[in-house]
Write a protein that holds these residues in place. Sequence first.
Motif, short mmCIF file in Angstrom:
data_model
loop_
_atom_site.label_atom_id
_atom_site.label_comp_id
_atom_site.label_asym_id
_atom_site.label_seq_id
_atom_site.Cartn_x
_atom_site.Cartn_y
_atom_site.Cartn_z
N LYS A 14 0.83 -1.21 0.00
CA LYS A 14 0.00 0.00 0.00
C LYS A 14 0.86 1.26 0.00
O LYS A 14 0.60 2.21 -0.74
CB LYS A 14 -0.91 0.02 1.23
N GLN A 15 1.89 1.27 0.85
CA GLN A 15 2.77 2.42 0.94
C GLN A 15 3.52 2.64 -0.38
O GLN A 15 3.65 3.78 -0.84
CB GLN A 15 3.76 2.25 2.09
N PHE A 16 3.99 1.57 -0.96
CA PHE A 16 4.71 1.65 -2.23
C PHE A 16 3.82 2.24 -3.32
O PHE A 16 4.22 3.15 -4.05
CB PHE A 16 5.20 0.26 -2.65
N THR A 17 2.60 1.72 -3.42
CA THR A 17 1.67 2.19 -4.45
C THR A 17 1.29 3.65 -4.21
O THR A 17 1.20 4.44 -5.15
CB THR A 17 0.42 1.29 -4.50
N ALA A 18 1.10 4.01 -2.95
CA ALA A 18 0.75 5.40 -2.63
C ALA A 18 1.87 6.36 -3.02
O ALA A 18 1.61 7.46 -3.52
CB ALA A 18 0.44 5.53 -1.14
N LYS A 19 3.11 5.94 -2.83
CA LYS A 19 4.25 6.82 -3.13
C LYS A 19 4.59 6.85 -4.61
O LYS A 19 5.06 7.86 -5.11
CB LYS A 19 5.48 6.37 -2.33
N THR A 20 4.40 5.73 -5.30
CA THR A 20 4.87 5.64 -6.68
C THR A 20 3.75 5.66 -7.72
O THR A 20 4.01 5.92 -8.89
CB THR A 20 5.67 4.35 -6.90
N GLY A 21 2.54 5.32 -7.29
CA GLY A 21 1.45 5.20 -8.24
C GLY A 21 1.51 3.92 -9.06
O GLY A 21 0.75 3.74 -10.00
N LYS A 22 2.41 3.05 -8.71
CA LYS A 22 2.60 1.79 -9.43
C LYS A 22 2.25 0.60 -8.55
O LYS A 22 2.30 0.68 -7.33
CB LYS A 22 4.05 1.66 -9.90
N ALA A 23 1.91 -0.50 -9.20
CA ALA A 23 1.60 -1.73 -8.46
C ALA A 23 2.88 -2.27 -7.81
O ALA A 23 3.98 -2.11 -8.35
CB ALA A 23 1.01 -2.77 -9.40
N ASN A 60 -6.59 -22.16 0.54
CA ASN A 60 -6.99 -21.62 -0.76
C ASN A 60 -7.84 -20.37 -0.57
O ASN A 60 -7.67 -19.37 -1.26
CB ASN A 60 -7.78 -22.65 -1.57
N LYS A 61 -8.78 -20.42 0.36
CA LYS A 61 -9.65 -19.27 0.62
C LYS A 61 -8.84 -18.09 1.15
O LYS A 61 -9.04 -16.95 0.72
CB LYS A 61 -10.75 -19.63 1.61
N LYS A 62 -7.91 -18.37 2.06
CA LYS A 62 -7.07 -17.32 2.62
C LYS A 62 -6.25 -16.66 1.50
O LYS A 62 -6.17 -15.43 1.43
CB LYS A 62 -6.14 -17.90 3.68
N ALA A 63 -5.67 -17.46 0.63
CA ALA A 63 -4.87 -16.93 -0.48
C ALA A 63 -5.74 -16.10 -1.43
O ALA A 63 -5.35 -15.02 -1.86
CB ALA A 63 -4.19 -18.07 -1.23
N TYR A 64 -6.92 -16.61 -1.74
CA TYR A 64 -7.84 -15.91 -2.63
C TYR A 64 -8.27 -14.58 -2.02
O TYR A 64 -8.19 -13.53 -2.66
CB TYR A 64 -9.05 -16.79 -2.92
N ASP A 65 -8.72 -14.61 -0.77
CA ASP A 65 -9.20 -13.40 -0.11
C ASP A 65 -8.10 -12.34 0.00
O ASP A 65 -8.34 -11.15 -0.23
CB ASP A 65 -9.76 -13.72 1.28
N PHE A 66 -6.90 -12.77 0.36
CA PHE A 66 -5.77 -11.84 0.49
C PHE A 66 -5.45 -11.20 -0.86
O PHE A 66 -5.24 -9.98 -0.95
CB PHE A 66 -4.54 -12.58 1.04
N THR A 67 -5.44 -12.01 -1.91
CA THR A 67 -5.12 -11.51 -3.23
C THR A 67 -6.19 -10.54 -3.74
O THR A 67 -5.86 -9.46 -4.26
CB THR A 67 -4.96 -12.67 -4.22
N VAL A 68 -7.44 -10.88 -3.55
CA VAL A 68 -8.52 -9.99 -3.98
C VAL A 68 -8.46 -8.67 -3.22
O VAL A 68 -8.60 -7.59 -3.82
CB VAL A 68 -9.90 -10.68 -3.80
N LYS A 69 -8.21 -8.72 -1.93
CA LYS A 69 -8.11 -7.49 -1.15
C LYS A 69 -6.95 -6.63 -1.66
O LYS A 69 -7.08 -5.42 -1.78
CB LYS A 69 -7.91 -7.79 0.33
N GLY A 70 -5.84 -7.26 -2.00
CA GLY A 70 -4.71 -6.51 -2.55
C GLY A 70 -5.04 -5.84 -3.87
O GLY A 70 -4.65 -4.71 -4.12
N ILE A 71 -5.79 -6.53 -4.71
CA ILE A 71 -6.22 -5.95 -5.98
C ILE A 71 -7.13 -4.76 -5.74
O ILE A 71 -7.00 -3.71 -6.36
CB ILE A 71 -6.91 -7.01 -6.85
N GLN A 72 -8.06 -4.91 -4.80
CA GLN A 72 -9.00 -3.84 -4.51
C GLN A 72 -8.32 -2.63 -3.88
O GLN A 72 -8.76 -1.49 -4.07
CB GLN A 72 -10.11 -4.35 -3.58
N ASP A 73 -7.26 -2.86 -3.13
CA ASP A 73 -6.55 -1.78 -2.45
C ASP A 73 -5.64 -0.97 -3.38
O ASP A 73 -5.13 0.07 -2.99
CB ASP A 73 -5.72 -2.31 -1.28
N GLN A 74 -5.43 -1.44 -4.59
CA GLN A 74 -4.52 -0.73 -5.50
C GLN A 74 -5.11 0.55 -5.98
O GLN A 74 -6.17 0.78 -6.28
CB GLN A 74 -4.19 -1.61 -6.70
#
Length: 74
Positions: A14-23, A60-74
Amino acid sequence: MLNDTWDKLAETAKQFTAKTGKAFVDGTDLIYNALRDQSDGEIYYSKADKSLIADTNPQNKKAYDFTVKGIQDQ
Protein backbone atom coordinates in the motif's frame (compact mmCIF):
# COMPACT_ATOMS: atom_id res chain seq x y z
CA MET A 1 12.84 -8.08 8.54
CA LEU A 2 10.61 -5.72 6.61
CA ASN A 3 7.92 -8.16 5.53
CA ASP A 4 7.91 -11.16 7.83
CA THR A 5 4.11 -11.49 7.75
CA TRP A 6 1.54 -11.25 4.99
CA ASP A 7 -0.09 -8.29 6.74
CA LYS A 8 3.22 -6.41 6.73
CA LEU A 9 3.69 -7.21 3.06
CA ALA A 10 0.22 -5.80 2.33
CA GLU A 11 1.05 -2.61 4.25
CA THR A 12 4.36 -2.22 2.40
CA ALA A 13 2.52 -2.71 -0.91
CA LYS A 14 0.00 0.00 0.00
CA GLN A 15 2.77 2.42 0.94
CA PHE A 16 4.71 1.65 -2.23
CA THR A 17 1.67 2.19 -4.45
CA ALA A 18 0.75 5.40 -2.63
CA LYS A 19 4.25 6.82 -3.13
CA THR A 20 4.87 5.64 -6.68
CA GLY A 21 1.45 5.20 -8.24
CA LYS A 22 2.60 1.79 -9.43
CA ALA A 23 1.60 -1.73 -8.46
CA PHE A 24 3.86 -3.47 -5.95
CA VAL A 25 3.90 -6.76 -7.88
CA ASP A 26 3.72 -7.43 -11.58
CA GLY A 27 1.32 -10.34 -11.28
CA THR A 28 -1.23 -10.95 -8.57
CA ASP A 29 -1.07 -14.67 -9.31
CA LEU A 30 2.41 -14.65 -7.76
CA ILE A 31 0.99 -13.52 -4.43
CA TYR A 32 -1.89 -15.99 -4.61
CA ASN A 33 0.44 -18.89 -5.45
CA ALA A 34 2.92 -18.03 -2.71
CA LEU A 35 0.25 -17.88 -0.02
CA ARG A 36 -1.60 -20.93 -1.35
CA ASP A 37 1.62 -22.95 -1.43
CA GLN A 38 2.07 -22.47 2.30
CA SER A 39 -0.59 -25.14 2.70
CA ASP A 40 0.23 -28.38 4.48
CA GLY A 41 0.66 -30.16 1.15
CA GLU A 42 -2.97 -30.70 0.38
CA ILE A 43 -4.00 -27.91 -1.92
CA TYR A 44 -6.52 -29.24 -4.40
CA TYR A 45 -6.90 -32.93 -3.53
CA SER A 46 -6.98 -34.92 -0.30
CA LYS A 47 -4.00 -37.24 0.11
CA ALA A 48 -6.16 -39.73 1.99
CA ASP A 49 -8.90 -40.35 -0.53
CA LYS A 50 -7.95 -38.20 -3.55
CA SER A 51 -11.18 -36.23 -3.23
CA LEU A 52 -11.36 -32.63 -4.42
CA ILE A 53 -10.79 -30.18 -1.57
CA ALA A 54 -9.96 -27.04 -3.57
CA ASP A 55 -13.30 -25.46 -2.70
CA THR A 56 -13.06 -26.25 1.02
CA ASN A 57 -9.34 -25.86 1.72
CA PRO A 58 -9.00 -22.88 4.09
CA GLN A 59 -5.53 -22.05 2.73
CA ASN A 60 -6.99 -21.62 -0.76
CA LYS A 61 -9.65 -19.27 0.62
CA LYS A 62 -7.07 -17.32 2.62
CA ALA A 63 -4.87 -16.93 -0.48
CA TYR A 64 -7.84 -15.91 -2.63
CA ASP A 65 -9.20 -13.40 -0.11
CA PHE A 66 -5.77 -11.84 0.49
CA THR A 67 -5.12 -11.51 -3.23
CA VAL A 68 -8.52 -9.99 -3.98
CA LYS A 69 -8.11 -7.49 -1.15
CA GLY A 70 -4.71 -6.51 -2.55
CA ILE A 71 -6.22 -5.95 -5.98
CA GLN A 72 -9.00 -3.84 -4.51
CA ASP A 73 -6.55 -1.78 -2.45
CA GLN A 74 -4.52 -0.73 -5.50
